[in-house]
Design an enzyme around this catalytic site. Sequence first.
Site, PDB file in Angstrom:
ATOM      1  N   SER A 141      -2.393   2.936   5.561  1.00  0.00           N
ATOM      2  CA  SER A 141      -1.751   1.792   6.169  1.00  0.00           C
ATOM      3  C   SER A 141      -0.113   2.092   5.667  1.00  0.00           C
ATOM      4  O   SER A 141       0.044   2.638   4.545  1.00  0.00           O
ATOM      5  CB  SER A 141      -1.930   0.322   5.681  1.00  0.00           C
ATOM      6  OG  SER A 141      -1.276  -0.634   6.119  1.00  0.00           O
ATOM      7  N   TYR A 154      -6.149  -6.428   1.223  1.00  0.00           N
ATOM      8  CA  TYR A 154      -5.851  -5.585   2.385  1.00  0.00           C
ATOM      9  C   TYR A 154      -4.973  -4.323   1.633  1.00  0.00           C
ATOM     10  O   TYR A 154      -5.160  -3.257   1.856  1.00  0.00           O
ATOM     11  CB  TYR A 154      -5.150  -6.205   3.437  1.00  0.00           C
ATOM     12  CG  TYR A 154      -4.686  -5.151   4.656  1.00  0.00           C
ATOM     13  CD1 TYR A 154      -5.687  -4.897   5.604  1.00  0.00           C
ATOM     14  CD2 TYR A 154      -3.390  -4.387   4.680  1.00  0.00           C
ATOM     15  CE1 TYR A 154      -5.524  -3.855   6.670  1.00  0.00           C
ATOM     16  CE2 TYR A 154      -3.220  -3.516   5.630  1.00  0.00           C
ATOM     17  CZ  TYR A 154      -4.224  -3.142   6.688  1.00  0.00           C
ATOM     18  OH  TYR A 154      -3.949  -2.328   7.676  1.00  0.00           O
TER      19      TYR A 154
END
Length: 249
Positions: A141, A154
């Site tokens: 990410s 996350y």
Amino acid sequence: MLFDIRGKNAVVTGASRGLGFAIAKGYAQAGVNLALVSRHMPEETLKTLESFGVRVKAYSLDLSQTDRIPALVETILEGWERIDILVNNAGTCRRNPSVEYSDEDWDFVHNVNEKSVFILCREIGRHMLANGKGKIINFASMLSFQGGFRVPAYSASKGAVMQFTKALANEWAGSGINVNCIAPGYFVTDMNTALINDPVRNEQISVRIPAGRWGQPEDLVGTAIYLASPASDYVNGITLPVDGGWLGR
């Protein structure tokens, strides 16, 4: 022929929608047979993928239940002669200020985004090592590189995925297994609905993307084909951003 992946067999997680479905569709169009892992796979989605003339089979599992993954892999391997490609796309996010972030949310996000990915790499990687070849594509990410806002679990999980991808590449590159990551930028997906609908954050993100737009799921397909194909045979342990230039800004 460098990008030819016809006749390969791929396991793709989180393929019922968004980025996972776009990759599964791109693979089906390229002639790849698909073993799809998700909590629920709509019949219409399966029919769409089967329309390209490839074999498609769905396997139902909530990947937060990490103890069930080895049995799932065993079931998949019983039904397929070989697995050539593994795409660990499935992921989740829970948002809260860090001082209010619960242990439950932390564990849930890490189980889906990190622990399940490692277990799938380990179990299917063992099969690939026995065959002497394979392609594993994990999903990192932008927050593998940056901290983000209100998403500590996350960010931590995606940083971990990027790092253990390098560790696996160090171990397996000499055995014919390529392990790499894709790091999507800001894409129009269900997971980003909150950001898209927040006018302040949407504007902050949009003005920083040199390409001038958020990504569409189809923008990832070429990269997923490249990392699954012979064209990437000497590419090991990288995290390849597909971000419209976000990281370079």
